[in-house]
Design a protein around this motif. Structure first.
Motif, PDB file in Angstrom:
ATOM      1  N   ALA A   1       0.826  -1.198   0.000  1.00 19.63           N
ATOM      2  CA  ALA A   1       0.000   0.000   0.000  1.00 19.63           C
ATOM      3  C   ALA A   1       0.865   1.254   0.000  1.00 19.63           C
ATOM      4  O   ALA A   1       1.974   1.243   0.548  1.00 19.63           O
ATOM      5  CB  ALA A   1      -0.922   0.010   1.216  1.00 19.63           C
ATOM      6  N   ASP A   2       0.343   2.332  -0.606  1.00 22.56           N
ATOM      7  CA  ASP A   2       1.018   3.621  -0.503  1.00 22.56           C
ATOM      8  C   ASP A   2       0.532   4.336   0.754  1.00 22.56           C
ATOM      9  O   ASP A   2      -0.207   3.764   1.569  1.00 22.56           O
ATOM     10  CB  ASP A   2       0.809   4.453  -1.773  1.00 22.56           C
ATOM     11  CG  ASP A   2      -0.656   4.836  -2.005  1.00 22.56           C
ATOM     12  OD1 ASP A   2      -1.482   4.720  -1.073  1.00 22.56           O
ATOM     13  OD2 ASP A   2      -0.975   5.263  -3.137  1.00 22.56           O
ATOM     14  N   THR A   3       0.916   5.594   0.924  1.00 19.82           N
ATOM     15  CA  THR A   3       0.548   6.308   2.146  1.00 19.82           C
ATOM     16  C   THR A   3      -0.947   6.604   2.222  1.00 19.82           C
ATOM     17  O   THR A   3      -1.464   6.929   3.293  1.00 19.82           O
ATOM     18  CB  THR A   3       1.340   7.628   2.260  1.00 19.82           C
ATOM     19  OG1 THR A   3       1.192   8.364   1.041  1.00 19.82           O
ATOM     20  CG2 THR A   3       2.811   7.354   2.504  1.00 19.82           C
ATOM     21  N   ASN A   4      -1.660   6.499   1.099  1.00 21.39           N
ATOM     22  CA  ASN A   4      -3.107   6.695   1.081  1.00 21.39           C
ATOM     23  C   ASN A   4      -3.864   5.368   1.161  1.00 21.39           C
ATOM     24  O   ASN A   4      -5.078   5.329   0.935  1.00 21.39           O
ATOM     25  CB  ASN A   4      -3.529   7.457  -0.176  1.00 21.39           C
ATOM     26  CG  ASN A   4      -2.964   8.868  -0.208  1.00 21.39           C
ATOM     27  OD1 ASN A   4      -3.042   9.597   0.775  1.00 21.39           O
ATOM     28  ND2 ASN A   4      -2.360   9.243  -1.328  1.00 21.39           N
ATOM     29  N   ASN A   5      -3.154   4.299   1.446  1.00 19.55           N
ATOM     30  CA  ASN A   5      -3.721   2.950   1.530  1.00 19.55           C
ATOM     31  C   ASN A   5      -4.341   2.499   0.205  1.00 19.55           C
ATOM     32  O   ASN A   5      -5.338   1.782   0.172  1.00 19.55           O
ATOM     33  CB  ASN A   5      -4.760   2.848   2.653  1.00 19.55           C
ATOM     34  CG  ASN A   5      -4.810   1.444   3.252  1.00 19.55           C
ATOM     35  OD1 ASN A   5      -3.788   0.754   3.311  1.00 19.55           O
ATOM     36  ND2 ASN A   5      -5.973   1.012   3.673  1.00 19.55           N
TER      37      ASN A   5
ATOM     38  N   THR B   1       4.856   5.881 -10.894  1.00 22.49           N
ATOM     39  CA  THR B   1       4.948   7.264 -10.423  1.00 22.49           C
ATOM     40  C   THR B   1       5.426   7.259  -8.979  1.00 22.49           C
ATOM     41  O   THR B   1       4.715   6.788  -8.092  1.00 22.49           O
ATOM     42  CB  THR B   1       3.568   7.959 -10.504  1.00 22.49           C
ATOM     43  OG1 THR B   1       3.085   7.861 -11.840  1.00 22.49           O
ATOM     44  CG2 THR B   1       3.681   9.420 -10.107  1.00 22.49           C
ATOM     45  N   PRO B   2       6.628   7.763  -8.735  1.00 22.18           N
ATOM     46  CA  PRO B   2       7.216   7.656  -7.392  1.00 22.18           C
ATOM     47  C   PRO B   2       6.733   8.747  -6.452  1.00 22.18           C
ATOM     48  O   PRO B   2       7.487   9.631  -6.048  1.00 22.18           O
ATOM     49  CB  PRO B   2       8.713   7.798  -7.683  1.00 22.18           C
ATOM     50  CG  PRO B   2       8.760   8.713  -8.871  1.00 22.18           C
ATOM     51  CD  PRO B   2       7.540   8.386  -9.692  1.00 22.18           C
ATOM     52  N   ASP B   3       5.463   8.698  -6.076  1.00 20.75           N
ATOM     53  CA  ASP B   3       4.926   9.759  -5.226  1.00 20.75           C
ATOM     54  C   ASP B   3       4.686   9.324  -3.788  1.00 20.75           C
ATOM     55  O   ASP B   3       4.108  10.068  -3.004  1.00 20.75           O
ATOM     56  CB  ASP B   3       3.625  10.312  -5.821  1.00 20.75           C
ATOM     57  CG  ASP B   3       2.599   9.215  -6.080  1.00 20.75           C
ATOM     58  OD1 ASP B   3       2.889   8.050  -5.767  1.00 20.75           O
ATOM     59  OD2 ASP B   3       1.511   9.533  -6.599  1.00 20.75           O
ATOM     60  N   SER B   4       5.123   8.097  -3.430  1.00 18.42           N
ATOM     61  CA  SER B   4       4.876   7.618  -2.073  1.00 18.42           C
ATOM     62  C   SER B   4       5.794   6.452  -1.747  1.00 18.42           C
ATOM     63  O   SER B   4       6.147   5.671  -2.633  1.00 18.42           O
ATOM     64  CB  SER B   4       3.416   7.157  -1.944  1.00 18.42           C
ATOM     65  OG  SER B   4       3.214   6.451  -0.733  1.00 18.42           O
ATOM     66  N   PRO B   5       6.170   6.310  -0.482  1.00 23.71           N
ATOM     67  CA  PRO B   5       6.805   5.052  -0.070  1.00 23.71           C
ATOM     68  C   PRO B   5       5.838   3.892  -0.277  1.00 23.71           C
ATOM     69  O   PRO B   5       4.623   4.078  -0.287  1.00 23.71           O
ATOM     70  CB  PRO B   5       7.089   5.272   1.418  1.00 23.71           C
ATOM     71  CG  PRO B   5       7.070   6.738   1.619  1.00 23.71           C
ATOM     72  CD  PRO B   5       6.080   7.270   0.629  1.00 23.71           C
ATOM     73  N   ALA B   6       6.383   2.702  -0.445  1.00 21.46           N
ATOM     74  CA  ALA B   6       5.578   1.479  -0.567  1.00 21.46           C
ATOM     75  C   ALA B   6       5.667   0.734   0.758  1.00 21.46           C
ATOM     76  O   ALA B   6       6.760   0.414   1.228  1.00 21.46           O
ATOM     77  CB  ALA B   6       6.096   0.613  -1.703  1.00 21.46           C
ATOM     78  N   HIS B   7       4.524   0.464   1.346  1.00 20.74           N
ATOM     79  CA  HIS B   7       4.454  -0.247   2.615  1.00 20.74           C
ATOM     80  C   HIS B   7       4.028  -1.686   2.337  1.00 20.74           C
ATOM     81  O   HIS B   7       2.928  -1.922   1.844  1.00 20.74           O
ATOM     82  CB  HIS B   7       3.442   0.417   3.549  1.00 20.74           C
ATOM     83  CG  HIS B   7       3.774   1.840   3.871  1.00 20.74           C
ATOM     84  ND1 HIS B   7       4.383   2.221   5.049  1.00 20.74           N
ATOM     85  CD2 HIS B   7       3.591   2.980   3.156  1.00 20.74           C
ATOM     86  CE1 HIS B   7       4.562   3.521   5.052  1.00 20.74           C
ATOM     87  NE2 HIS B   7       4.084   4.014   3.913  1.00 20.74           N
ATOM     88  N   LEU B   8       4.912  -2.622   2.650  1.00 22.56           N
ATOM     89  CA  LEU B   8       4.595  -4.030   2.468  1.00 22.56           C
ATOM     90  C   LEU B   8       4.136  -4.594   3.807  1.00 22.56           C
ATOM     91  O   LEU B   8       4.852  -4.507   4.811  1.00 22.56           O
ATOM     92  CB  LEU B   8       5.808  -4.807   1.954  1.00 22.56           C
ATOM     93  CG  LEU B   8       5.554  -6.276   1.579  1.00 22.56           C
ATOM     94  CD1 LEU B   8       6.520  -6.710   0.485  1.00 22.56           C
ATOM     95  CD2 LEU B   8       5.696  -7.208   2.763  1.00 22.56           C
ATOM     96  N   TYR B   9       2.925  -5.143   3.817  1.00 26.69           N
ATOM     97  CA  TYR B   9       2.367  -5.767   5.007  1.00 26.69           C
ATOM     98  C   TYR B   9       2.314  -7.273   4.795  1.00 26.69           C
ATOM     99  O   TYR B   9       1.796  -7.738   3.777  1.00 26.69           O
ATOM    100  CB  TYR B   9       0.962  -5.233   5.289  1.00 26.69           C
ATOM    101  CG  TYR B   9       0.918  -3.744   5.538  1.00 26.69           C
ATOM    102  CD1 TYR B   9       1.102  -3.230   6.822  1.00 26.69           C
ATOM    103  CD2 TYR B   9       0.700  -2.850   4.489  1.00 26.69           C
ATOM    104  CE1 TYR B   9       1.066  -1.855   7.048  1.00 26.69           C
ATOM    105  CE2 TYR B   9       0.666  -1.485   4.709  1.00 26.69           C
ATOM    106  CZ  TYR B   9       0.848  -0.985   5.987  1.00 26.69           C
ATOM    107  OH  TYR B   9       0.820   0.369   6.218  1.00 26.69           O
TER     108      TYR B   9
END
Length: 198
Positions: A94-98, A156-164
């Protein structure tokens, strides 16, 4: 006595349904511990132990600390804990906006599967990959199968990627008791946002 013929089409349908059911034995969608997700340890599924209370080591090999936009990465999910007989997992990104951070793809269709988003439509936009029924057995004592997953990083690199990632370390009796549930979060930032680069 008249004997009814069994239609070959009926046999095929039964076979397909049985195969689909066997393959479907993964974690339900939305149990990774991501924002808006539950876990199998809090959904009356595997409740003997508190989430993350066991001694397991959880690794996601190949997940970069810094990602190149649009690049393809092959990840491997591994759990390690002594005396565990069977294993399960589920991951999402997920990005920072889920919202989905890139694309998740299945590599090994025998051990892993991607959930059909129609099963959880309206509750989450994320993509989920989990184990199959064939993907729970380990060949190495104390170590899970090495589940491979392909991640295509966001273009588009506009957010970190969060791996859960969630792991079920089970005792192998196919019941919901005395199994450990673990959740982990890993973060990868886009190369352009990496402040460590000159």
């Amino acid at each position: 006595m008249h004997r009814k013929n069994i239609s070959p089409l009926l046999i095929l349908l039964i076979f397909v349904a049985t195969t689909a059911l066997a393959k479907e034995k993964g974690a339900p969608p939305m149990v990774t511990g991501a924002p808006g997700n539950n876990t199998c340890g809090k959904s009356r599924c595997h409740t003997s132990f508190e989430v993350n209370s066991g001694p397991a080591v959880i690794e996601v090999l190949g997940f970069p600390k810094v990602y190149t936009p649009g690049e393809t990465y092959e990840l491997t999910i591994v759990g390690k804990q002594a005396d565990i007989k069977t294993w399960g997992f589920e991951i999402t990104l997920a990005d920072t906006n889920n919202k989905p951070a890139g694309d998740l793809q299945v590599i090994d269709t025998k051990q892993t599967q991607r959930h059909d988003p129609r099963r959880y439509a309206g509750r989450s936009d994320l993509l989920y990959i989990t184990h199959t029924k064939d993907g729970i057995q380990t060949k190495t004592p104390g170590e899970s199968p090495h589940w491979p997953v392909r991640w295509i990083a966001p273009g588009t690199p506009d957010s970190p990627a969060h791996l859960y990632v969630a792991i079920n370390a089970a005792n192998g009796d196919e019941k919901k008791y005395s199994d450990y549930i673990y959740t982990r979060q890993f973060v990868s930032v886009p190369a352009e946002a990496d402040s460590t680069e000159p």
